[in-house]
Design a protein around this motif. Structure first.
Motif, PDB file in Angstrom:
ATOM      1  N   MET A 141       0.734  -1.142  -0.034  1.00 13.67           N
ATOM      2  CA  MET A 141       0.025  -0.041  -0.042  1.00 13.67           C
ATOM      3  C   MET A 141       1.065   1.207  -0.088  1.00 13.67           C
ATOM      4  O   MET A 141       0.468   2.078  -0.740  1.00 13.67           O
ATOM      5  CB  MET A 141      -0.962  -0.134   1.056  1.00 13.67           C
ATOM      6  N   GLU A 142       1.908   1.294   0.645  1.00 14.07           N
ATOM      7  CA  GLU A 142       2.823   2.345   0.933  1.00 14.07           C
ATOM      8  C   GLU A 142       3.508   2.500  -0.549  1.00 14.07           C
ATOM      9  O   GLU A 142       3.435   3.587  -0.990  1.00 14.07           O
ATOM     10  CB  GLU A 142       3.890   1.952   2.040  1.00 14.07           C
ATOM     11  N   HIS A 143       3.871   1.345  -1.121  1.00 13.41           N
ATOM     12  CA  HIS A 143       4.585   1.510  -2.388  1.00 13.41           C
ATOM     13  C   HIS A 143       3.592   2.219  -3.604  1.00 13.41           C
ATOM     14  O   HIS A 143       3.906   3.211  -4.245  1.00 13.41           O
ATOM     15  CB  HIS A 143       4.939   0.142  -2.965  1.00 13.41           C
ATOM     16  N   ASP A 144       2.400   1.683  -3.393  1.00 12.43           N
ATOM     17  CA  ASP A 144       1.403   1.942  -4.772  1.00 12.43           C
ATOM     18  C   ASP A 144       0.681   3.416  -4.445  1.00 12.43           C
ATOM     19  O   ASP A 144       0.442   4.124  -5.281  1.00 12.43           O
ATOM     20  CB  ASP A 144       0.060   0.976  -4.812  1.00 12.43           C
ATOM     21  N   MET A 145       0.612   3.623  -3.166  1.00  7.27           N
ATOM     22  CA  MET A 145      -0.213   5.103  -2.826  1.00  7.27           C
ATOM     23  C   MET A 145       1.160   6.248  -2.930  1.00  7.27           C
ATOM     24  O   MET A 145       0.646   7.048  -3.443  1.00  7.27           O
ATOM     25  CB  MET A 145      -0.498   5.207  -1.694  1.00  7.27           C
ATOM     26  N   GLY A 146       2.026   5.895  -2.849  1.00  4.64           N
ATOM     27  CA  GLY A 146       3.131   6.676  -3.266  1.00  4.64           C
ATOM     28  C   GLY A 146       3.284   7.297  -4.408  1.00  4.64           C
ATOM     29  O   GLY A 146       3.912   8.478  -4.663  1.00  4.64           O
ATOM     30  N   GLY A 147       2.976   6.574  -5.536  1.00  4.70           N
ATOM     31  CA  GLY A 147       3.098   6.880  -6.685  1.00  4.70           C
ATOM     32  C   GLY A 147       2.019   7.777  -7.181  1.00  4.70           C
ATOM     33  O   GLY A 147       1.971   8.217  -8.462  1.00  4.70           O
ATOM     34  N   ILE A 148       0.841   8.227  -6.529  1.00  4.72           N
ATOM     35  CA  ILE A 148      -0.079   8.929  -6.985  1.00  4.72           C
ATOM     36  C   ILE A 148       0.291  10.555  -6.976  1.00  4.72           C
ATOM     37  O   ILE A 148       0.685  11.116  -6.018  1.00  4.72           O
ATOM     38  CB  ILE A 148      -1.419   8.732  -6.373  1.00  4.72           C
ATOM     39  N   PRO A 149       0.020  11.175  -8.221  1.00  3.55           N
ATOM     40  CA  PRO A 149       0.484  12.617  -8.200  1.00  3.55           C
ATOM     41  C   PRO A 149      -0.272  13.267  -6.975  1.00  3.55           C
ATOM     42  O   PRO A 149      -1.493  13.231  -6.786  1.00  3.55           O
ATOM     43  CB  PRO A 149       0.060  13.012  -9.544  1.00  3.55           C
ATOM     44  N   GLY A 150       0.409  14.030  -6.118  1.00  2.00           N
ATOM     45  CA  GLY A 150      -0.013  15.046  -5.224  1.00  2.00           C
ATOM     46  C   GLY A 150      -0.048  14.317  -3.797  1.00  2.00           C
ATOM     47  O   GLY A 150      -0.114  15.087  -2.923  1.00  2.00           O
ATOM     48  N   THR A 154      -4.482  17.203  -5.786  1.00  2.00           N
ATOM     49  CA  THR A 154      -5.369  15.985  -5.763  1.00  2.00           C
ATOM     50  C   THR A 154      -6.190  16.062  -4.837  1.00  2.00           C
ATOM     51  O   THR A 154      -6.320  16.912  -3.820  1.00  2.00           O
ATOM     52  CB  THR A 154      -4.507  14.640  -5.636  1.00  2.00           C
ATOM     53  N   ASP A 155      -7.377  15.322  -4.681  1.00  5.11           N
ATOM     54  CA  ASP A 155      -8.537  15.448  -3.713  1.00  5.11           C
ATOM     55  C   ASP A 155      -8.422  13.891  -3.301  1.00  5.11           C
ATOM     56  O   ASP A 155      -8.304  13.233  -3.690  1.00  5.11           O
ATOM     57  CB  ASP A 155      -9.713  15.956  -4.174  1.00  5.11           C
ATOM     58  N   TYR A 156      -9.468  13.893  -2.144  1.00  2.00           N
ATOM     59  CA  TYR A 156      -9.761  12.687  -1.281  1.00  2.00           C
ATOM     60  C   TYR A 156     -10.331  11.824  -2.201  1.00  2.00           C
ATOM     61  O   TYR A 156     -10.456  10.414  -2.173  1.00  2.00           O
ATOM     62  CB  TYR A 156     -10.629  13.056  -0.291  1.00  2.00           C
ATOM     63  N   GLY A 157     -11.633  12.267  -3.053  1.00  2.00           N
ATOM     64  CA  GLY A 157     -12.093  11.406  -3.908  1.00  2.00           C
ATOM     65  C   GLY A 157     -11.206  10.686  -4.925  1.00  2.00           C
ATOM     66  O   GLY A 157     -11.591   9.519  -5.067  1.00  2.00           O
ATOM     67  N   PHE A 158     -10.380  11.074  -5.392  1.00  2.00           N
ATOM     68  CA  PHE A 158      -9.496  10.475  -6.242  1.00  2.00           C
ATOM     69  C   PHE A 158      -8.618   9.344  -5.685  1.00  2.00           C
ATOM     70  O   PHE A 158      -8.103   8.291  -6.075  1.00  2.00           O
ATOM     71  CB  PHE A 158      -8.452  11.669  -6.946  1.00  2.00           C
ATOM     72  N   LEU A 159      -8.027   9.770  -4.397  1.00  2.00           N
ATOM     73  CA  LEU A 159      -7.363   8.911  -3.546  1.00  2.00           C
ATOM     74  C   LEU A 159      -8.191   7.667  -3.326  1.00  2.00           C
ATOM     75  O   LEU A 159      -7.664   6.392  -3.582  1.00  2.00           O
ATOM     76  CB  LEU A 159      -6.773   9.367  -2.290  1.00  2.00           C
ATOM     77  N   LEU A 160      -9.414   7.878  -3.114  1.00  2.00           N
ATOM     78  CA  LEU A 160     -10.431   6.634  -2.772  1.00  2.00           C
ATOM     79  C   LEU A 160     -10.611   5.734  -4.290  1.00  2.00           C
ATOM     80  O   LEU A 160     -10.476   4.577  -4.282  1.00  2.00           O
ATOM     81  CB  LEU A 160     -11.797   7.184  -2.492  1.00  2.00           C
ATOM     82  N   TYR A 161     -10.757   6.716  -5.376  1.00  2.00           N
ATOM     83  CA  TYR A 161     -10.898   5.882  -6.704  1.00  2.00           C
ATOM     84  C   TYR A 161      -9.548   5.055  -6.894  1.00  2.00           C
ATOM     85  O   TYR A 161      -9.653   3.910  -7.249  1.00  2.00           O
ATOM     86  CB  TYR A 161     -10.920   6.960  -7.773  1.00  2.00           C
ATOM     87  N   ARG A 162      -8.245   5.526  -6.637  1.00  2.00           N
ATOM     88  CA  ARG A 162      -7.258   4.899  -6.925  1.00  2.00           C
ATOM     89  C   ARG A 162      -7.225   3.581  -5.709  1.00  2.00           C
ATOM     90  O   ARG A 162      -6.577   2.616  -6.098  1.00  2.00           O
ATOM     91  CB  ARG A 162      -5.874   5.672  -6.728  1.00  2.00           C
ATOM     92  N   TYR A 163      -7.498   3.774  -4.591  1.00  2.00           N
ATOM     93  CA  TYR A 163      -7.658   2.968  -3.393  1.00  2.00           C
ATOM     94  C   TYR A 163      -7.909   1.586  -3.825  1.00  2.00           C
ATOM     95  O   TYR A 163      -7.526   0.382  -3.689  1.00  2.00           O
ATOM     96  CB  TYR A 163      -8.156   3.383  -2.027  1.00  2.00           C
ATOM     97  N   TRP A 164      -9.383   1.589  -4.500  1.00  2.00           N
ATOM     98  CA  TRP A 164     -10.118   0.700  -4.510  1.00  2.00           C
ATOM     99  C   TRP A 164      -9.377  -0.248  -5.397  1.00  2.00           C
ATOM    100  O   TRP A 164      -9.507  -1.449  -5.522  1.00  2.00           O
ATOM    101  CB  TRP A 164     -11.471   0.761  -5.077  1.00  2.00           C
ATOM    102  N   LYS A 165      -8.736   0.330  -6.727  1.00  2.00           N
ATOM    103  CA  LYS A 165      -8.065  -0.526  -7.675  1.00  2.00           C
ATOM    104  C   LYS A 165      -6.745  -1.161  -7.138  1.00  2.00           C
ATOM    105  O   LYS A 165      -6.111  -2.129  -7.888  1.00  2.00           O
ATOM    106  CB  LYS A 165      -7.721   0.289  -8.870  1.00  2.00           C
ATOM    107  N   LEU A 166      -6.391  -0.765  -5.621  1.00  2.00           N
ATOM    108  CA  LEU A 166      -5.249  -1.545  -5.479  1.00  2.00           C
ATOM    109  C   LEU A 166      -5.464  -2.641  -4.258  1.00  2.00           C
ATOM    110  O   LEU A 166      -4.462  -3.402  -3.637  1.00  2.00           O
ATOM    111  CB  LEU A 166      -4.403  -0.446  -4.656  1.00  2.00           C
ATOM    112  N   ASP A 212     -19.695   2.574  -3.138  1.00  2.00           N
ATOM    113  CA  ASP A 212     -20.788   2.326  -4.104  1.00  2.00           C
ATOM    114  C   ASP A 212     -20.515   2.316  -5.302  1.00  2.00           C
ATOM    115  O   ASP A 212     -20.932   1.246  -6.322  1.00  2.00           O
ATOM    116  CB  ASP A 212     -21.953   3.224  -3.797  1.00  2.00           C
ATOM    117  N   GLU A 213     -19.819   3.170  -5.799  1.00  2.00           N
ATOM    118  CA  GLU A 213     -19.525   3.557  -7.197  1.00  2.00           C
ATOM    119  C   GLU A 213     -18.560   2.186  -7.642  1.00  2.00           C
ATOM    120  O   GLU A 213     -18.570   1.689  -8.583  1.00  2.00           O
ATOM    121  CB  GLU A 213     -18.762   4.675  -7.453  1.00  2.00           C
ATOM    122  N   ALA A 214     -17.388   2.124  -6.884  1.00  2.00           N
ATOM    123  CA  ALA A 214     -16.537   0.952  -6.995  1.00  2.00           C
ATOM    124  C   ALA A 214     -17.242  -0.536  -7.062  1.00  2.00           C
ATOM    125  O   ALA A 214     -16.537  -1.172  -7.874  1.00  2.00           O
ATOM    126  CB  ALA A 214     -15.527   1.012  -5.944  1.00  2.00           C
TER     127      ALA A 214
END
Length: 200
Positions: free
Chosen positions: A44-53, A94-106, A142-144
């Motif tokens: 999680m640390e590796h993957d979330m760290g690559g997100i712009p912002g 970046t915003d919290y919504g985008f971090l969530l969007y990326r989180y689900w895919k991880l 719900d969207e995920a």
């Protein structure tokens, strides 16, 4: 007065201070945080760290009842804590919504018994939220759920509690132990399972 100003300018010049170019220090960047659990916090640390912002990702523990828990406390499954990460980000980029969007895919949010080869309650996927973050997180979940290729959504949205940073040897593990991390991730089947859950 003029003589005083000239004298001060001379003194600054002797000290190496350029009064013509001096500028106020930049204002500190306003940051916000988000806390996620998704199995192994190295991944999680590796993957979330690559997100712009994203400015910083810290491995740690949250959600349980033991104060200042150790890795042994958490993996014993007696502490109630989840392996998790605290993400510090720049809301201007970046915003919290985008971090969530990326989180689900991880993560595999259909698996509430752990994640990939790591089994047990401490490895379950969850989003830890403040009251303000909850409606955003619930809508995102719900969207995920509609995008899943297999299974049903089981990841929880839980109240944010104290985040306890993990021991030093867990931090930046993917960077400091690249080969070991690569072998672990591949052997754990994380990426293969993510393709099954989310597609390409």
């Amino acid at each position: 007065m003029r003589r005083l100003l000239v004298a001060l300018a001379a003194a600054f010049a002797l000290l190496g201070v350029d009064t013509a170019l001096a500028a106020p220090p930049p204002a500190p960047v306003k940051t916000e945080t988000a806390v996620f659990a998704g199995g192994c916090f190295w991944c999680m640390e590796h993957d979330m760290g690559g997100i712009p912002g994203v400015l910083k990702v810290e491995s740690g523990y949250t959600g349980g009842h033991v104060k200042n828990p150790s890795y042994r406390d958490v993996t014993s499954e007696q502490s109630g804590h989840y392996e998790s990460v605290r993400v510090t980000y720049d809301p201007a980029k970046t915003d919290y919504g985008f971090l969530l969007y990326r989180y689900w895919k991880l993560v595999d949010p259909t698996d509430d018994g752990g994640q990939f080869c790591d089994r047990g309650p401490s490895y379950r996927p969850a989003v830890f939220v403040t009251p303000a973050q909850r409606p955003i997180a619930e809508k995102s979940r719900d969207e995920a759920a509609k995008r899943l290729k297999t299974g049903t959504m089981k990841a929880q949205i839980l109240p944010l509690q104290t985040f306890w940073p993990a021991e030093e040897y867990h931090r930046d593990y993917a960077k400091r132990h690249a080969l070991d991390y690569s072998l672990y991730r591949s052997g754990c089947g994380r990426d293969a399972r993510l393709k099954q859950v989310w597609g390409n």
